[in-house]
Design a protein around this motif. Structure first.
Motif: not given
Length: 166
Positions: A23-40, A42-44, A87-91
């Motif tokens: 459950k913790a890894m699932q939560s952390i993975r969701a947070k990491i992907l959210d941060e990547i989406l935000k930074s993408e 920002t780049e766009q 918005f387009s993402t590479q993920l």
């Protein structure tokens, strides 16, 4: 790829170290992907959130909550929306709802002879999410071209044994 910073709360660290790690890894993975989406985003846009800039090409317009089924379970992602354009993402692809590796595992089960109904049951037990038999069939329709190519290949080589099953 932009730099991503991740902050974890105390309860998330305790859960990761002492509690339910899945459950913790699932939560952390969701947070990491959210941060990547935000930074993408920002780049766009060419500007951080709430920052005025002459180079800005667009502006943020909230986010869209989206479920992504992965090997560690279903993740709830916050995909940014833009005021003008998409918005387009590479993920993942635009309408992709599950991880590519997860889709390939479903197709491999069908190739190995597991029925589409049993695949739906297996995904319910393993991931906690359900896939209808029609969804599994639609995923496997991507394999039709490869199967046709295999069936239509020329048999010019000499084969020592021919096995037929009826």
């Amino acid at each position: 790829m932009p730099k991503v910073e991740l902050n974890l709360e105390d309860d998330e660290l305790k859960e990761l170290l002492l509690g339910d790690r899945d459950k913790a890894m699932q939560s952390i993975r969701a947070k990491i992907l959210d941060e990547i989406l935000k930074s993408e985003a920002t780049e766009q846009i060419k500007a951080r959130a709430y920052v005025r800039s002459d180079e800005r090409t667009n502006s943020r317009n909230g986010y869209r909550v989206r479920q992504l089924t992965t090997r560690v379970g279903s993740l709830e992602l916050h995909v940014p929306k833009l005021r003008h354009g998409n918005f387009s993402t590479q993920l993942f692809k635009r309408y992709q709802r599950s991880e590519q590796a997860f889709d390939l595992a479903l197709m491999e089960m069908v190739i190995q002879g597991v029925s589409t109904r049993k695949v739906a049951e297996i995904t319910k037990k393993l991931c906690g999410t359900t896939f209808s038999k029609s969804t599994v069939s639609a995923l496997c329709s991507n394999l039709d071209d490869q199967v046709l190519d295999f069936n239509r290949r020329p048999l010019t080589q000499k084969y020592a044994f021919v096995y037929a099953d009826a």
